[in-house]
Write a protein that holds these residues in place. Sequence first.
Motif, PDB file in Angstrom:
ATOM      1  N   LYS A  34       1.067  22.022  19.420  1.00  0.00           N
ATOM      2  CA  LYS A  34       1.374  21.596  18.120  1.00  0.00           C
ATOM      3  C   LYS A  34       2.580  21.456  17.280  1.00  0.00           C
ATOM      4  O   LYS A  34       2.677  20.208  16.585  1.00  0.00           O
ATOM      5  CB  LYS A  34       0.398  22.728  16.944  1.00  0.00           C
ATOM      6  CG  LYS A  34       0.365  22.440  15.251  1.00  0.00           C
ATOM      7  CD  LYS A  34      -0.015  23.202  14.627  1.00  0.00           C
ATOM      8  CE  LYS A  34      -0.402  23.238  13.157  1.00  0.00           C
ATOM      9  NZ  LYS A  34       0.932  22.994  12.431  1.00  0.00           N
ATOM     10  N   PRO A  60       1.681  14.355  15.352  1.00  0.00           N
ATOM     11  CA  PRO A  60       2.469  13.095  15.007  1.00  0.00           C
ATOM     12  C   PRO A  60       3.029  12.229  15.952  1.00  0.00           C
ATOM     13  O   PRO A  60       3.428  12.218  17.106  1.00  0.00           O
ATOM     14  CB  PRO A  60       3.438  13.600  14.419  1.00  0.00           C
ATOM     15  CG  PRO A  60       4.123  14.698  15.069  1.00  0.00           C
ATOM     16  CD  PRO A  60       2.251  15.852  15.297  1.00  0.00           C
ATOM     17  N   ILE A  61       2.618  10.345  16.057  1.00  0.00           N
ATOM     18  CA  ILE A  61       2.858   9.976  17.144  1.00  0.00           C
ATOM     19  C   ILE A  61       3.140   8.610  16.585  1.00  0.00           C
ATOM     20  O   ILE A  61       2.667   8.742  15.275  1.00  0.00           O
ATOM     21  CB  ILE A  61       1.447   9.095  17.626  1.00  0.00           C
ATOM     22  CG1 ILE A  61       1.330   9.011  18.813  1.00  0.00           C
ATOM     23  CG2 ILE A  61       0.027   8.646  16.477  1.00  0.00           C
ATOM     24  CD1 ILE A  61       0.921   8.240  19.479  1.00  0.00           C
TER      25      ILE A  61
ATOM     26  N   LEU B 204       7.712  11.618  11.213  1.00  0.00           N
ATOM     27  CA  LEU B 204       6.530  11.914  12.205  1.00  0.00           C
ATOM     28  C   LEU B 204       7.446  13.952  12.220  1.00  0.00           C
ATOM     29  O   LEU B 204       8.623  14.290  12.096  1.00  0.00           O
ATOM     30  CB  LEU B 204       7.551  11.770  13.326  1.00  0.00           C
ATOM     31  CG  LEU B 204       7.241  10.341  13.670  1.00  0.00           C
ATOM     32  CD1 LEU B 204       8.327   9.762  14.721  1.00  0.00           C
ATOM     33  CD2 LEU B 204       5.706  10.190  13.659  1.00  0.00           C
ATOM     34  N   ASN B 205       6.144  15.228  11.855  1.00  0.00           N
ATOM     35  CA  ASN B 205       6.349  15.755  11.218  1.00  0.00           C
ATOM     36  C   ASN B 205       5.646  16.168  11.881  1.00  0.00           C
ATOM     37  O   ASN B 205       4.155  16.206  11.326  1.00  0.00           O
ATOM     38  CB  ASN B 205       6.897  16.073   9.532  1.00  0.00           C
ATOM     39  CG  ASN B 205       6.455  17.316   9.023  1.00  0.00           C
ATOM     40  OD1 ASN B 205       6.485  18.351  10.406  1.00  0.00           O
ATOM     41  ND2 ASN B 205       7.352  17.680   7.918  1.00  0.00           N
ATOM     42  N   PRO B 206       5.109  18.145  12.810  1.00  0.00           N
ATOM     43  CA  PRO B 206       4.378  18.524  13.698  1.00  0.00           C
ATOM     44  C   PRO B 206       3.434  19.280  12.526  1.00  0.00           C
ATOM     45  O   PRO B 206       2.364  20.016  12.780  1.00  0.00           O
ATOM     46  CB  PRO B 206       4.627  19.589  14.079  1.00  0.00           C
ATOM     47  CG  PRO B 206       5.712  18.665  15.257  1.00  0.00           C
ATOM     48  CD  PRO B 206       6.517  17.950  13.404  1.00  0.00           C
ATOM     49  N   GLU B 207       4.139  19.214  11.178  1.00  0.00           N
ATOM     50  CA  GLU B 207       3.415  20.194   9.999  1.00  0.00           C
ATOM     51  C   GLU B 207       2.511  19.168   9.088  1.00  0.00           C
ATOM     52  O   GLU B 207       1.404  19.867   9.102  1.00  0.00           O
ATOM     53  CB  GLU B 207       4.841  20.656   9.262  1.00  0.00           C
ATOM     54  CG  GLU B 207       4.830  21.540   9.703  1.00  0.00           C
ATOM     55  CD  GLU B 207       5.008  23.071  10.605  1.00  0.00           C
ATOM     56  OE1 GLU B 207       3.818  23.825   9.439  1.00  0.00           O
ATOM     57  OE2 GLU B 207       5.532  23.318  11.738  1.00  0.00           O
ATOM     58  N   PRO B 209       0.921  15.757  10.643  1.00  0.00           N
ATOM     59  CA  PRO B 209       0.848  14.910  11.546  1.00  0.00           C
ATOM     60  C   PRO B 209       0.275  13.753  10.837  1.00  0.00           C
ATOM     61  O   PRO B 209      -0.903  13.339  10.213  1.00  0.00           O
ATOM     62  CB  PRO B 209       0.038  15.327  12.639  1.00  0.00           C
ATOM     63  CG  PRO B 209      -0.196  16.569  12.240  1.00  0.00           C
ATOM     64  CD  PRO B 209       0.100  16.869  10.291  1.00  0.00           C
ATOM     65  N   ILE B 210       0.871  12.194  11.140  1.00  0.00           N
ATOM     66  CA  ILE B 210       0.831  11.120  10.837  1.00  0.00           C
ATOM     67  C   ILE B 210       0.484  10.235  11.982  1.00  0.00           C
ATOM     68  O   ILE B 210       1.603  10.268  13.118  1.00  0.00           O
ATOM     69  CB  ILE B 210       1.797  10.628   9.412  1.00  0.00           C
ATOM     70  CG1 ILE B 210       2.785   9.890   9.996  1.00  0.00           C
ATOM     71  CG2 ILE B 210       0.935  11.141   8.757  1.00  0.00           C
ATOM     72  CD1 ILE B 210       3.400   9.683   8.697  1.00  0.00           C
ATOM     73  N   THR B 211       0.090   9.240  12.438  1.00  0.00           N
ATOM     74  CA  THR B 211       0.016   8.272  13.229  1.00  0.00           C
ATOM     75  C   THR B 211       0.822   6.902  12.865  1.00  0.00           C
ATOM     76  O   THR B 211       0.846   6.109  11.439  1.00  0.00           O
ATOM     77  CB  THR B 211      -1.137   7.401  13.788  1.00  0.00           C
ATOM     78  OG1 THR B 211      -1.685   8.429  14.407  1.00  0.00           O
ATOM     79  CG2 THR B 211      -1.158   6.351  14.385  1.00  0.00           C
TER      80      THR B 211
END
Lengths: 293, 382
Positions: A34, A60-61, B204-207, B209-211
Amino acid sequence: MKENEKERFMPGHGACAGCGAAIAMRAIGRAAGKNSILTIATGCMEVVSTAYPLTAWKLPIIHSAFENAAATASGIAAALKHQKKKTNVIAIAGDGGVFDIGLQALSGALERGHKFLFICYDNEAYANTGVQRSGATPLGAVTTTTPAGKHDSIEFKKNMPFIVASHAGTYVATANIAFIDDFENKIKKALQSGKPSYIQVFTPCTIGWHINNNDTIRLSKLAYQTNIYPLFEIENGIIKLMENTSKIPIENYLNMQGRFKNLGKKEISEIQKDVDKNYELLKSLNGKKIFLN
Amino acid sequence: MKPKNKNLVFMECSEAIAEAVRLCEPGVIATYPITPQTGIIEHLADIVATSKLNAEVINVESEHSAISACIGAQATGIRTFTASSSQGLALMHEMLFIASGLRLPIVMAIANRTLSAPINIWNDHSDTMAQRDSGWLQFYCETVQEAFDTTIMAFKIAESNKILLPAMVCVDGFTLSHVSEQLQILEQKQVDSFLPRYKAEFLLNPEKPITMGALASPQYFTEFKKQQQEAMLSSINVIKEVNKQFLSKFKRSYGDGLIEEYKTNDAEKVFIALGSVCGTIREAIDEMRKKGKKVGLVKIKTFRPFPEKELLKATKKAKKIAVIDRAVSLGNLGPVFVEVKALLKNCKNDISNFIAGLGGKDITKRDITESEKFIGEKNLWI
């Protein structure tokens, strides 16, 4: 944790049936965990996974351009370092975005020592634009820019893993979607190493290679068993070969694919010789320190 | 005797920009050398090395990677800065559109230099004019003070949540970048009171997520571009507002933030120009006015967004106009001229184009005074 909760590359993407690269993306999603940020170069996997307003990614990418996945990753890694955050940074690109147009940016990012993992999904051509020859296209393969005839690809495949390993302090590995656990373990190992890392994963392209949709894994396995795509790691400059004892002739691998259908007996025996020479070389190097890093 | 002003210094423009950047506290700076910009990144490297700024400096391997690294870092929620010139900016070309399309408020200083061939390291505006359509705000500076102040304002304008577009702060290579002038420097607490901390809404934040950088089909693409255009247009008011705030806090401003007028009130003939040549034009105007010639100057500080209303108003009374372009769109005329002419199509003034100062050719006071008789009469190459 339920098995599907580990998945971060989700169904609904637009990859072709039997796409090898999509299988690699799933493995990346699972192994990355994650706490990861991805950047992806322009190419098949970017196009099929991020068609607005949908996304296949639960991580996120960012996609910015073709040649700069490694440079974008260095920016992400620097920003995370500035924030003192320990988050995995993974750049993903096809072989065109690595071997050819992305080589400079990759070399720069490796040499600067950013903490990131670069994964090259190697389908041995510019598949997204309709299968043109790249620096990763193997000898004898027909592509749309090396059509059958006097323009057959005569160039050898670039030895990208060794080029990467020439950069001090890197972790390098080749992988194959037929050995998915091995691939995922190498991703985890690379991320834990804290080193600039490179994994090149063998991913057949059903359309580009003219293979059956249900032959992707079978062919991938043959790539290993015939020694045309050896699996190895280079860590601290020492190469570790995953030895293969099957000794299956290269013909079995080539004959499954339409891209090699123009090869005659003579060419096939020459390819066999090259494969043998390359594998013998790797075997002779196995366990030795071959790069000063 | 007046008390000594400790913040009044004598400083080279490159260093002044680096000092302004230091005060804006970017977290990531991408550096790649190119003449005549190099001084800016050298000063910044020094500032970071001596712990005057807590930032990550990335010594990238090309300008393409410089802007790509800024894109990655800014998308991770960090304020970024880079600088370039000429071929370097040209190499960034594709990424400039991507930075603005991703709505990342990166700030970049440009020491303007012409484009090869023939190779030439000296000043003109060919490099930034060629990036006119890239979706970046473009500010042109006349003095060291203006370069310092504009750099600080650029962060505030670009990061405004109404805008979220990248910005270029342009200074003429050598003619301004390597010039030392008196500079009223600001202190950290002053800048802190003007420029809020950077807080990205989308990152960009793992908490969460966005593309970012998705593929947009024809069904959506126009909408993305229209939104960018609306942001560009709405930046007109934000630029004016930020210019006003700067004035009230630091007692300095630059016209309305978009254009600046000099002796245009009763001017029959008006020069329109950008950048450091405006200083020379001001002096030439003073000299010509002594001889009874009613001449004025409209300086375009902000070229993108293009200040249409402001330019229309400023040129309303002028009978004759000359646009001085330090670039040429080969096969047509100067890029600024072409836009001004289109703007004034329904006006009665005569307008001509002086292509001047290409590849570092000096534009002297005499060039200006001697060209005065051709304003609105004839196009010239000076």
